[in-house]
Design a protein around this motif. Sequence first.
Motif, mmCIF file in Angstrom:
data_model
loop_
_atom_site.group_PDB
_atom_site.id
_atom_site.type_symbol
_atom_site.label_atom_id
_atom_site.label_comp_id
_atom_site.label_asym_id
_atom_site.label_seq_id
_atom_site.Cartn_x
_atom_site.Cartn_y
_atom_site.Cartn_z
ATOM 1 N N SER A 1 2.618 11.228 5.148
ATOM 2 C CA SER A 1 4.013 11.289 5.567
ATOM 3 C C SER A 1 4.963 11.219 4.373
ATOM 4 N N PRO A 2 5.950 12.108 4.328
ATOM 5 C CA PRO A 2 6.944 12.025 3.258
ATOM 6 C C PRO A 2 7.910 10.849 3.449
ATOM 7 N N LEU A 3 7.913 10.255 4.634
ATOM 8 C CA LEU A 3 8.800 9.121 4.914
ATOM 9 C C LEU A 3 8.156 7.772 4.603
ATOM 10 N N CYS B 1 1.921 6.715 -6.913
ATOM 11 C CA CYS B 1 0.818 7.525 -7.454
ATOM 12 C C CYS B 1 0.948 9.004 -7.107
ATOM 13 N N GLY B 2 2.012 9.373 -6.404
ATOM 14 C CA GLY B 2 2.236 10.775 -6.086
ATOM 15 C C GLY B 2 1.399 11.312 -4.945
ATOM 16 N N ALA B 3 0.888 10.428 -4.113
ATOM 17 C CA ALA B 3 0.008 10.865 -3.033
ATOM 18 C C ALA B 3 0.741 11.414 -1.816
ATOM 19 N N LYS B 4 2.059 11.269 -1.781
ATOM 20 C CA LYS B 4 2.795 11.800 -0.625
ATOM 21 C C LYS B 4 2.699 13.320 -0.517
ATOM 22 N N SER B 5 2.245 13.981 -1.561
ATOM 23 C CA SER B 5 2.122 15.434 -1.516
ATOM 24 C C SER B 5 0.736 15.876 -1.053
ATOM 25 N N LEU B 6 -0.172 14.926 -0.794
ATOM 26 C CA LEU B 6 -1.538 15.298 -0.439
ATOM 27 C C LEU B 6 -1.655 15.746 1.011
ATOM 28 N N ALA B 7 -2.560 16.705 1.229
ATOM 29 C CA ALA B 7 -2.849 17.202 2.579
ATOM 30 C C ALA B 7 -4.284 17.708 2.614
ATOM 31 N N GLY C 1 4.393 6.426 2.815
ATOM 32 C CA GLY C 1 3.129 6.803 2.214
ATOM 33 C C GLY C 1 1.896 6.244 2.896
ATOM 34 N N ASN C 2 2.048 5.240 3.733
ATOM 35 C CA ASN C 2 0.891 4.627 4.378
ATOM 36 C C ASN C 2 0.639 5.194 5.772
ATOM 37 N N PHE C 3 1.257 6.318 6.077
ATOM 38 C CA PHE C 3 1.047 6.989 7.356
ATOM 39 C C PHE C 3 0.500 8.386 7.105
ATOM 40 N N ILE C 4 -0.436 8.806 7.942
ATOM 41 C CA ILE C 4 -0.949 10.174 7.909
ATOM 42 C C ILE C 4 -0.485 10.860 9.185
ATOM 43 N N VAL C 5 0.006 12.072 9.022
ATOM 44 C CA VAL C 5 0.564 12.834 10.135
ATOM 45 C C VAL C 5 -0.342 14.020 10.438
ATOM 46 N N ASN C 6 -0.502 14.310 11.721
ATOM 47 C CA ASN C 6 -1.253 15.483 12.166
ATOM 48 C C ASN C 6 -0.246 16.549 12.576
ATOM 49 N N ARG C 7 -0.269 17.676 11.879
ATOM 50 C CA ARG C 7 0.640 18.780 12.223
ATOM 51 C C ARG C 7 0.305 19.399 13.578
ATOM 52 N N GLY C 8 -0.845 19.043 14.128
ATOM 53 C CA GLY C 8 -1.218 19.543 15.443
ATOM 54 C C GLY C 8 -2.646 20.040 15.507
ATOM 55 N N GLY C 9 -3.209 20.405 14.381
ATOM 56 C CA GLY C 9 -4.569 20.947 14.396
ATOM 57 C C GLY C 9 -5.525 20.235 13.467
ATOM 58 N N ALA C 10 -5.168 19.054 13.011
ATOM 59 C CA ALA C 10 -6.035 18.332 12.072
ATOM 60 C C ALA C 10 -7.282 17.823 12.791
ATOM 61 N N SER C 11 -8.408 17.972 12.128
ATOM 62 C CA SER C 11 -9.654 17.435 12.661
ATOM 63 C C SER C 11 -9.832 16.008 12.153
ATOM 64 N N ALA C 12 -10.767 15.296 12.756
ATOM 65 C CA ALA C 12 -11.096 13.957 12.275
ATOM 66 C C ALA C 12 -11.557 14.040 10.825
ATOM 67 N N ALA C 13 -12.309 15.073 10.490
ATOM 68 C CA ALA C 13 -12.782 15.240 9.113
ATOM 69 C C ALA C 13 -11.606 15.413 8.151
ATOM 70 N N ASP C 14 -10.573 16.150 8.565
ATOM 71 C CA ASP C 14 -9.377 16.308 7.724
ATOM 72 C C ASP C 14 -8.756 14.948 7.426
ATOM 73 N N VAL C 15 -8.594 14.139 8.450
ATOM 74 C CA VAL C 15 -7.944 12.830 8.294
ATOM 75 C C VAL C 15 -8.804 11.902 7.444
ATOM 76 N N ALA D 1 0.837 -1.195 0.000
ATOM 77 C CA ALA D 1 0.000 0.000 0.000
ATOM 78 C C ALA D 1 0.881 1.257 0.000
ATOM 79 N N GLY D 2 1.912 1.272 0.826
ATOM 80 C CA GLY D 2 2.806 2.433 0.887
ATOM 81 C C GLY D 2 3.485 2.703 -0.441
ATOM 82 N N LYS D 3 3.910 1.650 -1.127
ATOM 83 C CA LYS D 3 4.569 1.801 -2.429
ATOM 84 C C LYS D 3 3.580 2.309 -3.479
#
Length: 84
Positions: A38-40, A25-31, A42-56, A18-20
């Motif tokens: 995550s740029p490290l 597909c170039g999804a590492k740039s999505l936010a 692709g199968n991880f989503i990172v919260n910069r600190g203010g992400a809502s559940a809806a964002d994720v 999944a990560g590969k």
Amino acid sequence: CGCIFKNPDPELSDGRSAGKLIDDCGAKSLARGDAYVSPLHGNFIVNRGGASAADVLTLIEDVRDLVLEKSGVRLESEARVWRA
């Protein structure tokens, strides 16, 4: 929470995890809001600190849609979503 998507059947994904697939597909740039792929890994989503559940949750769908569009593989969620 760890990996967001299960690894697909290797026969359907040409052996790619999944990560590969997400990376290819170039999804590492999505936010969405303060959530980003995550740029490290692709199968991880990172919260910069203010992400809502809806964002994720929206970002998960964005990634799933992009991978399906570009690779023909539909990623299945590994993370469970609990709603109150």
